[in-house]
Scaffold this motif. Structure first.
Motif, short mmCIF file in Angstrom:
data_model
loop_
_atom_site.label_atom_id
_atom_site.label_comp_id
_atom_site.label_asym_id
_atom_site.label_seq_id
_atom_site.Cartn_x
_atom_site.Cartn_y
_atom_site.Cartn_z
N ALA A 1 0.81 -1.22 0.00
CA ALA A 1 0.00 0.00 0.00
C ALA A 1 0.84 1.27 0.00
O ALA A 1 0.35 2.34 -0.36
N PHE A 2 2.10 1.18 0.38
CA PHE A 2 2.92 2.38 0.50
C PHE A 2 3.07 3.12 -0.83
O PHE A 2 3.16 4.35 -0.84
N GLY A 3 3.07 2.44 -1.95
CA GLY A 3 3.22 3.13 -3.24
C GLY A 3 2.13 4.14 -3.48
O GLY A 3 2.38 5.28 -3.89
N GLU A 4 0.89 3.77 -3.19
CA GLU A 4 -0.23 4.69 -3.36
C GLU A 4 -0.18 5.82 -2.33
O GLU A 4 -0.50 6.97 -2.64
N VAL A 5 0.22 5.49 -1.11
CA VAL A 5 0.33 6.52 -0.07
C VAL A 5 1.36 7.57 -0.50
O VAL A 5 1.10 8.78 -0.41
N TRP A 6 2.51 7.13 -0.99
CA TRP A 6 3.55 8.06 -1.42
C TRP A 6 3.06 8.93 -2.58
O TRP A 6 3.31 10.13 -2.63
N GLN B 1 -12.18 21.25 -0.43
CA GLN B 1 -10.79 20.81 -0.48
C GLN B 1 -10.68 19.62 -1.42
O GLN B 1 -11.48 18.70 -1.35
N MET B 2 -9.70 19.68 -2.32
CA MET B 2 -9.47 18.56 -3.22
C MET B 2 -8.85 17.41 -2.41
O MET B 2 -7.90 17.60 -1.66
N GLN B 3 -9.42 16.23 -2.56
CA GLN B 3 -8.93 15.04 -1.87
C GLN B 3 -8.15 14.18 -2.87
O GLN B 3 -8.71 13.78 -3.90
N ARG C 1 0.49 11.58 -1.26
CA ARG C 1 1.17 12.67 -0.56
C ARG C 1 1.85 13.62 -1.54
O ARG C 1 1.77 14.84 -1.39
N LEU C 2 2.53 13.04 -2.51
CA LEU C 2 3.28 13.86 -3.46
C LEU C 2 2.35 14.73 -4.30
O LEU C 2 2.57 15.93 -4.44
N LEU C 3 1.30 14.14 -4.87
CA LEU C 3 0.40 14.93 -5.71
C LEU C 3 -0.31 16.00 -4.89
O LEU C 3 -0.46 17.14 -5.35
N ALA C 4 -0.73 15.68 -3.67
CA ALA C 4 -1.39 16.69 -2.83
C ALA C 4 -0.44 17.86 -2.58
O ALA C 4 -0.85 19.03 -2.64
N SER D 1 -4.06 14.85 1.15
CA SER D 1 -3.83 13.44 0.88
C SER D 1 -4.78 12.62 1.75
O SER D 1 -4.85 12.82 2.96
N LEU D 2 -5.51 11.70 1.13
CA LEU D 2 -6.49 10.90 1.86
C LEU D 2 -6.23 9.42 1.62
O LEU D 2 -6.32 8.93 0.49
N ASP D 3 -5.91 8.72 2.69
CA ASP D 3 -5.69 7.27 2.64
C ASP D 3 -7.07 6.61 2.60
O ASP D 3 -7.88 6.77 3.52
#
Length: 190
Positions: A86-91, A144-146, A94-97, A109-111
């Protein structure tokens, strides 16, 4: 607005390779983790100015420590494997946000594990519970954009569950339905 992201590049493949190396006892596992860390650090540092990159680099460092801890101390069951994958999507989220914030957009950033509930094997989405949790989150962050993690969800025990390869496309479609969106647009390989 809601944006669903996938892991950057071949990150998911690299995480799976890391898990397989570790499971087989291959001594290359620490090197694979170090390479993944370097790739992600470079992606952050080359995308953001230093001041904006610093919190993401710190969070990445903490994530790498968490991954190493799980690999060294836990039995790798499907839940632990999912947690690491799951870390790939989390990273990516975060980066795009942060990139959007740098452009003046109010983004967060929303998990998806905070709202997307699943059960069973293969996973079945608990739509009513997921919709209720998502509505609560969106009400907390109006206007707010999620930037939402694709590919991942959680069961009622909070364990990471994966939606399968190309799960981010499924996540986007599902999120559109849960948020009563009038349309969903999927961009691939951009």
């Amino acid at each position: 607005a809601l944006i669903v992201v996938s892991a950057p590049g071949k990150t998911t493949n690299r995480l799976i390779e890391l898990l397989n190396l570790f499971a087989s006892g291959d001594t290359a596992a620490p090197e694979a983790l170090s390479g993944l860390h370097a790739f992600q650090r470079h992606l952050i540092a080359s995308t953001l100015p230093a001041e904006a990159a610093a919190p993401l680099l710190a969070a990445l460092g903490e994530d790498i420590v968490s991954i190493a801890y799980v690999l060294e101390h836990d039995r790798l069951d499907d839940y632990q494997r999912g947690y690491i994958q799951a870390f790939g999507e989390v990273w990516s989220s975060r980066l795009l946000a942060t990139v959007l914030q740098q452009q003046g957009v109010t983004a967060h950033s929303l998990d998806a594990r905070r709202f997307l509930r699943v059960s069973g094997t293969p996973v079945q989405v608990e739509e009513d519970e997921s919709r209720r949790l998502l509505e609560h989150i969106l009400a907390e962050h109006p206007q707010q954009m999620q930037v939402v993690t694709g590919f991942i969800a959680a069961d009622k025990e909070g364990r990471t569950r994966l939606l399968g390869r190309n799960g981010s496309d499924f996540s986007a479609t599902l999120l559109g339905a849960l948020a009563d969106s009038s349309h969903t647009t999927i961009w691939s390989d951009v």
